[in-house]
Each structure stands twice: as C-alpha cells, then as structure tokens.
Design a protein around this motif. Structure first.
Motif, PDB file in Angstrom:
ATOM      1  N   ARG A 568      11.651   3.755   8.693  1.00 58.93           N
ATOM      2  CA  ARG A 568      11.934   2.109   8.764  1.00 58.93           C
ATOM      3  C   ARG A 568      12.040   1.758   7.898  1.00 58.93           C
ATOM      4  NH1 ARG A 568      11.109  -0.120  13.464  1.00 58.93           N
ATOM      5  NH2 ARG A 568       9.176  -1.589  12.643  1.00 58.93           N
ATOM      6  N   TRP A 569      13.754   2.262   7.396  1.00 52.42           N
ATOM      7  CA  TRP A 569      13.973   1.542   6.192  1.00 52.42           C
ATOM      8  C   TRP A 569      13.810   0.393   6.082  1.00 52.42           C
ATOM      9  CZ3 TRP A 569      18.306   5.231   8.312  1.00 52.42           C
ATOM     10  CH2 TRP A 569      18.181   6.625   7.595  1.00 52.42           C
ATOM     11  N   CYS A 570      13.770  -0.298   4.696  1.00 49.74           N
ATOM     12  CA  CYS A 570      13.587  -1.736   4.126  1.00 49.74           C
ATOM     13  C   CYS A 570      12.255  -2.312   5.065  1.00 49.74           C
ATOM     14  CB  CYS A 570      14.852  -2.103   4.075  1.00 49.74           C
ATOM     15  SG  CYS A 570      15.097  -4.013   2.944  1.00 49.74           S
ATOM     16  N   GLN A 571      11.799  -1.968   5.243  1.00 49.55           N
ATOM     17  CA  GLN A 571      10.155  -2.369   5.821  1.00 49.55           C
ATOM     18  C   GLN A 571       9.276  -3.041   4.805  1.00 49.55           C
ATOM     19  OE1 GLN A 571       7.897  -0.128   8.922  1.00 49.55           O
ATOM     20  NE2 GLN A 571       7.537  -1.897   9.610  1.00 49.55           N
ATOM     21  N   THR A 572       9.149  -4.422   5.039  1.00 50.14           N
ATOM     22  CA  THR A 572       8.179  -5.020   4.043  1.00 50.14           C
ATOM     23  C   THR A 572       6.455  -5.633   4.613  1.00 50.14           C
ATOM     24  OG1 THR A 572       9.311  -7.139   4.850  1.00 50.14           O
ATOM     25  CG2 THR A 572       9.959  -6.098   3.228  1.00 50.14           C
ATOM     26  N   SER A 575       3.966  -2.392   7.574  1.00 49.66           N
ATOM     27  CA  SER A 575       4.273  -0.476   7.051  1.00 49.66           C
ATOM     28  C   SER A 575       3.027   0.741   7.511  1.00 49.66           C
ATOM     29  CB  SER A 575       4.912  -0.622   5.966  1.00 49.66           C
ATOM     30  OG  SER A 575       4.007  -0.212   5.105  1.00 49.66           O
ATOM     31  N   ASP A 578       2.508   0.742  11.254  1.00 45.09           N
ATOM     32  CA  ASP A 578       3.727   1.106  11.960  1.00 45.09           C
ATOM     33  C   ASP A 578       3.685   3.365  11.910  1.00 45.09           C
ATOM     34  OD1 ASP A 578       4.136  -1.103  12.830  1.00 45.09           O
ATOM     35  OD2 ASP A 578       6.470  -1.389  12.094  1.00 45.09           O
ATOM     36  N   ARG A 579       3.152   3.085  10.692  1.00 48.12           N
ATOM     37  CA  ARG A 579       3.703   4.597  10.363  1.00 48.12           C
ATOM     38  C   ARG A 579       2.308   5.200  11.524  1.00 48.12           C
ATOM     39  NH1 ARG A 579       4.878   7.735   6.019  1.00 48.12           N
ATOM     40  NH2 ARG A 579       5.179   5.505   4.187  1.00 48.12           N
ATOM     41  N   THR A 591       9.809   7.667   6.305  1.00 43.22           N
ATOM     42  CA  THR A 591       9.776   6.997   5.277  1.00 43.22           C
ATOM     43  C   THR A 591      10.173   5.765   5.412  1.00 43.22           C
ATOM     44  OG1 THR A 591      11.913   7.448   5.508  1.00 43.22           O
ATOM     45  CG2 THR A 591      10.505   9.804   4.652  1.00 43.22           C
ATOM     46  N   THR A 592      10.161   5.124   4.281  1.00 41.88           N
ATOM     47  CA  THR A 592      11.228   3.551   4.096  1.00 41.88           C
ATOM     48  C   THR A 592      11.682   3.013   3.585  1.00 41.88           C
ATOM     49  OG1 THR A 592       9.214   3.050   2.585  1.00 41.88           O
ATOM     50  CG2 THR A 592       8.219   2.710   4.465  1.00 41.88           C
ATOM     51  N   THR A 593      12.606   3.630   2.940  1.00 42.87           N
ATOM     52  CA  THR A 593      13.478   4.125   1.732  1.00 42.87           C
ATOM     53  C   THR A 593      14.304   5.437   2.507  1.00 42.87           C
ATOM     54  OG1 THR A 593      12.675   5.234   0.161  1.00 42.87           O
ATOM     55  CG2 THR A 593      12.553   2.700  -0.152  1.00 42.87           C
ATOM     56  N   SER A 625       4.877  10.369  -0.073  1.00 44.31           N
ATOM     57  CA  SER A 625       5.287   9.029   0.189  1.00 44.31           C
ATOM     58  C   SER A 625       4.587   8.522  -1.364  1.00 44.31           C
ATOM     59  CB  SER A 625       3.986   8.646   1.223  1.00 44.31           C
ATOM     60  OG  SER A 625       3.755   8.969   2.268  1.00 44.31           O
TER      61      SER A 625
END
Length: 626
Positions: A568-572, A575, A578-579, A591-593, A625
């Motif tokens: 879930r890249w670039c989630q602000t 997060s 959703d995780r 992962t977020t990036t 993380s």
C-alpha cells in the motif's frame, strides 16, 4: 460559484482603491515609507548605543544627527559636482568631435561606404511614399531668408518668461524634496523613540486571537527586511566607494558624483548597476584625449560589477530576501510608477514584507505564491503536472536531476509513486479520462526506461550502490527466487510493480508481473499449477483495498504456505487500520513504501529455500516496519 465571483470582484475593487490611494496620498505616504525604512535600518545602531549606557532619547538623537549630517554633506558634494559638470561639459565639444571623427575613420573603407549607400537608399525609399501621398514633388524646399522675419511681441514675451518658469519649477521640486526629507526625519525620531510601542499596537490591531501569528509575522518582517537593507546598503556603499577611488586613480573627472549615482542606481534590481556604469564611461569619452582612459574605465567598471554580482552578493545575500527576481523587477516598475525614484528604493523592502505576510497569514498566501522565490509545486506535484501535460523531456530532466543526489528507490518513493497516487485520485474524481490516465502511465514508463538506462551507464563506469546486488549475501544462490507480482486494480498498480522489478537484482530474482485484466480465478489457478516462492500484491491508495483483500483471501485459502506481501505504497491515512484488515484477509506482510518492500524481499531471500514458521514471519514484519 456566485460567492466566489463576488469575492474576486470585491478583491479587484479593493486592490484598485489601494493603488489609487497610494498614488493620491504619495505626499504623506512617501515620508512614512522612508521613515519606516530608516527605522528598521537604524534600530540596531540605537540598540547598540543603549547597550553602551546611553539613554533611549540620547541614542536616537545621536543616530539621527549623524545620519542627517552625513546626508547633508553627501548632498552638498553631489550638488557641487553636478554644478561643475554642467559648467564644464560644453568646453569639451572639441574632444567629443575628435572622438566622432576617429570613429568615422575607423568605419571608412569600401565595405563601410557600400553599407552607408545601402542605408541611404533605404531611407530614400521610405521617404518616397510620404511625398506621393501628399501630392508634392520630391524636391528640396527653397531656402528662405529668416533674418528679415522679426518675432512678434507676444512671442518675445513668451520666450522671456521661460527662464522664470523653469526657475520656479526647479525651486518647487527642490523644496518638495527637502520637505519630504525633513518630514521623514521627524517621523524617524518618533518611530525610533516608540518602536516597541508601535510594534505592540500593530500586533494588537490584528486581534488578540491572532497574537502569536501576528507577532511572528512582524518579527520575521523586521529581521528579514533589516538584514536585507543593511546588506544592500553595505554592498552598494562599498561599490560606490571603490568606484570613486578607481575613477580618481584613472583620472576621471567628478568621480564622487559617478560613485554616488552608481551606488544609488544599484537599488534598482538587475538593470540599475549597468545604467550607473554608463555615466563614468561617457564622461571619460568626453574629457579624455585618447582612448586609453575610456577603455580602462570600462574594464574597471565591468570587473567591479562582475565581482560584486558573482562573488560578493551571493556570499552575503544567499536566500535572505525570499523574493523571486521577476517579482523584484515588477515591484520596482510598480513603485517607480507610483512614487518615482523613492519608490525604487522602497520596492524591494515592500516586496519582502508582502512575501513574509503571505507566509504567515493564510488569507494572504497568494502573495507568497506570486512573489516568493520558492517553487510553485513540490517535487511530487512537479512530476505529476509534467506527466499530465505530456512534457516528457521536462519529466525526464527533472527525474534525472533528483537521481543524481539520491538512489533510485528514494526517487521512486518520493516522486513517482506519489504521481501514481495523484493519477488514481483524479481518475476517481473524474478529473482525468481513461485516455489521460494511459498517457500519464506511458510517460511514467518512459521515465522508468530512462532511469534504468542511466543506472546501467553508471554501473558500466563504476560499481553504483543502486545497481549492485541488493542483498547482503556475497556467495551466489543455487537458484533464483520466484516472485509473482499481481496488481490488485488497474494499470497504475502494475506500473508500481514495474518500479519494484527494477529495484530487484535480476540475477537473484525471477519476477512475473501479471496483467491488470487477469481474473482472480486465473491467478489462483496459476499459483496452484506452479507455486512461486513469494507473492507481492500492489494496491496503491486511494481505494483498491477491497480488491486487495479479496485477492489475499483467495490466494491464502488455495496456497497458505506461500508468503503474501501487500504494498500500500505512499499511504498517509488509515495505514494501521488497512494493515489490520489486510492481515485478517491473509496478508503475511503489509508495506507502505517501495524501499520497505525491497528490504523485506531482500531479507527473505536467503530463507526462501526452507520453511519459515508464522512466528518468524511476525518477527520479521515487526523488524521491517520498525
């Protein structure tokens, strides 16, 4: 919509009234502006004298007296120089004629004569249509004897009154300037005496609820404008002194006048210094016998100007003003039109004040946008805007510039992935059509190809940290790890997976990226037929969570032993929630990036040949993380 139109109309009317008021009230506003400018400039001196034990009143009087004496002496010297040059310049007519003759001789020759004939023929052709239109023959008018025509008495009377009218005009202008300066000095005394009280009243004028914002804005304006004025005064004054000394050494007459004019004209941004350089060069041409002195003066002025512009000013100024060059020029033209030469001196400080107000007051943020020297867009929006309008060369150069100072994964996470997020957001809002989305993604792929080409070129020259093996194992693996990459939504997710593919070492990873139109049942059947070592699902926000959860459930139920990574890249926002929802659906890692995803995959690489327990996976997720 009508409310917005009404606000624009009201703003236009208010702006027009402000401009009219500035023009109409210039006799009062100019002294106030000068007094405020001098107050900001002289406040550090007053504070320094107070720290030495002098009282406030004595410190102010000493400072203002010294400034007044200095300005009086400088004005007296400049006046004497101007009077002398007006009396002496007509005596140099012979020298000026000799210079013109020598220039004409330099231009004599067959080529110059033919060029002159061409100019004369063109001029005759341009004059002929006027004679034809008037119906008069193209002949020279007959010479008449004007000596017999005596001027009539009214004309003589009119001519005789011209000197008196000129004298009264000069006296009126001089008295106006003196009155303005005297009023400014009186205001300066009161402003310096009550500086803190005036500042507090100005802060309270904005209201007690905005005390912090207004105090910060006033302090920022005072510090920045004071620093700017002091630096400009020092640089311009030093330039004038050095120019005066150099001109005296070279023997140029009235060096003090030319140094003063050069220092004063340097307050005009960019063009003022070169205008001030014309006067000593022309004076040298008019008074010197040969060409050595004018050439020496020209070389000295140019060298002094280049050193000041390229060495002294960048070291002293830096980015202290915060105003763009274009805004400085527009401000100079605007205030010159309203207030004349005094407006030129005040234009830059006024522009700085407006920029600082725009930074500190949200309602005036448009001033910072219009006048500030910062970029209009942040880096993420810059890339997206260039991709959206289709300027591929600008996108490539912008990305290449950032790639020089950062590794590829940082450029992807900071520039390209956010551009994909913006694209998906605007498609969902119907701001972009499917054709626009396809065009943006094609431009993104072209930029990825350029990045890959640049990295390969650098790796051919030397070992580059972006292209060497990304894991910490030095000995080769017995086989490549197989990664199945699945976009949860449309082609936007697939482009993100292509970035991840570019970051992984192809000698260690065998990556298969499925098409966005591939059905979930087809992916499940593909995994059951030929199980990969890991599965990576890309689901770029906003949206896409439901598709990612459904795909995770199906894959987890059909192949529970295969680890699943969801990007879930670039989630602000949201997060953590959703995780949790993705992990409940069967995701092993979230992962977020891209950098986090690459670290996770690299850390898993040596362990893919053996079974890993669920506890190990949880510990690894926590370490990645963190």
């Amino acid at each position: 919509m009508w409310q917005r139109s009404l606000n624009i109309l009201m703003g236009t009317v208010v702006g027009f009234l402000i401009v009219v008021g500035l023009q109409w009230g210039r006799p009062v506003l100019i002294p106030i502006g000068l007094a405020v400018l001098l107050t900001i400039l002289l406040s550090p001196i007053v504070q320094l004298l107070q720290s030495k034990g002098l009282g406030r009143v004595v410190s102010v009087m000493v400072t203002v007296s010294v400034v007044g004496i200095f300005l009086t002496c400088l004005g007296w010297m400049v006046t004497r120089q101007v009077t002398g040059i007006l009396a002496e310049l007509p005596q140099n007519t012979a020298t000026i004629k000799a210079k013109l003759v020598s220039l004409r001789q330099l231009g004599s020759g067959p080529e110059a004569e033919r060029f002159g004939q061409m100019i004369e023929e063109i001029q005759r052709e341009l004059m002929l249509p006027a004679h034809r239109d008037s119906g008069a023959p193209n002949v020279q008018p007959a010479r008449t004897d004007t000596s017999a025509e005596a001027p009539s008495k009214p004309e003589a009377a009119e001519i005789s009154t011209v000197p008196w009218l000129s004298l009264t005009g000069y006296l009126g202008s001089a008295l106006e300037v003196l009155a303005t300066l005297a009023f400014a000095l009186v205001l300066l005394v009161f402003f310096l005496l009550g500086r803190e009280d005036l500042r507090d009243r100005l802060v309270l004028l904005a209201g007690k609820t905005r005390l912090a914002v207004t105090s910060k804005a006033v302090e920022d304006v005072t510090v920045r404008v004071s620093r700017y004025i002091v630096i400009v005064a020092v640089v311009n004054g030093g330039f004038g002194v050095l120019l005066t000394v150099g001109l005296m050494v070279l023997g140029t007459p009235y060096a003090v006048l030319w140094g003063f004019l050069a220092a004063a004209l340097r307050f005009v941004p960019y063009i003022g210094p070169w205008i001030g350089a014309v006067f000593p060069i022309m004076m040298s041409l008019a008074t010197s016998e040969g060409w050595w002195q004018p050439l020496a003066v020209f070389g000295y002025v140019v060298a002094l100007e280049l050193i000041t512009n390229n060495i002294v000013e960048p070291l002293l100024f830096g980015h202290s003003t915060g105003v763009s060059p274009t805004a400085l020029l527009i401000s100079a033209a605007f205030w010159l039109y309203l207030w004349g030469p005094i407006g030129l001196v005040l234009s830059a400080p006024f522009a700085v004040c407006l920029v600082v107000l725009g930074k500190n007051i949200p309602q005036l943020n448009f001033l910072n946008l219009l006048l500030g020297d910062g970029p209009a867009f942040n880096s993420q929006m810059n890339v997206y805007q260039r991709l959206m309008v289709g300027t591929q060369h600008e996108t490539d150069s912008f990305v290449a510039h950032h790639l020089k100072g950062a590794p590829a994964e940082e450029v992807f996470d900071s520039l390209l992935i956010p551009a994909l997020n913006y694209t998906r957001r605007d498609v969902q809002r119907d701001y972009l059509t499917s054709e626009d989305q396809s065009s943006i993604l094609e431009g993104m792929r072209a930029s990825l190809q350029q990045i890959d080409s640049l990295r390969r070129t650098e790796s051919a020259d030397e070992e580059h940290p972006d292209v060497r093996p990304l894991d910490d194992e030095n000995e080769p693996l017995s086989k490549r790890a197989r990664l199945l990459a699945c976009p949860a939504g449309d082609d936007t997710d697939r482009v993100g997976l292509e970035m991840l593919q570019q970051l992984l070492d192809p000698a260690r990873w065998e990556i298969e990226v499925t098409a966005p139109e591939t059905l979930t049942s087809e992916i499940v059947a593909r995994v059951a037929e030929d199980p990969p070592d890991m599965i990576c699902i890309a689901s770029l926000p906003p949206g896409g969570l439901a598709q990612a959860r459904y795909l995770c459930k199906r894959l987890k139920s059909s192949a529970p032993e295969i680890p699943i990574v969801v990007g879930r890249w670039c989630q602000t926002r949201n997060s953590k929630l959703d995780r949790e929802r993705l992990e409940q659906a069967g995701a092993t890692f979230v992962t977020t990036t891209l950098l986090e995803t690459r670290k996770l995959l690299v850390s898993r690489l040596p362990l893919l040949t053996r079974q890993i327990s669920t506890t190990d996976d949880a510990e690894l997720q926590e370490s990645i993380s963190g």
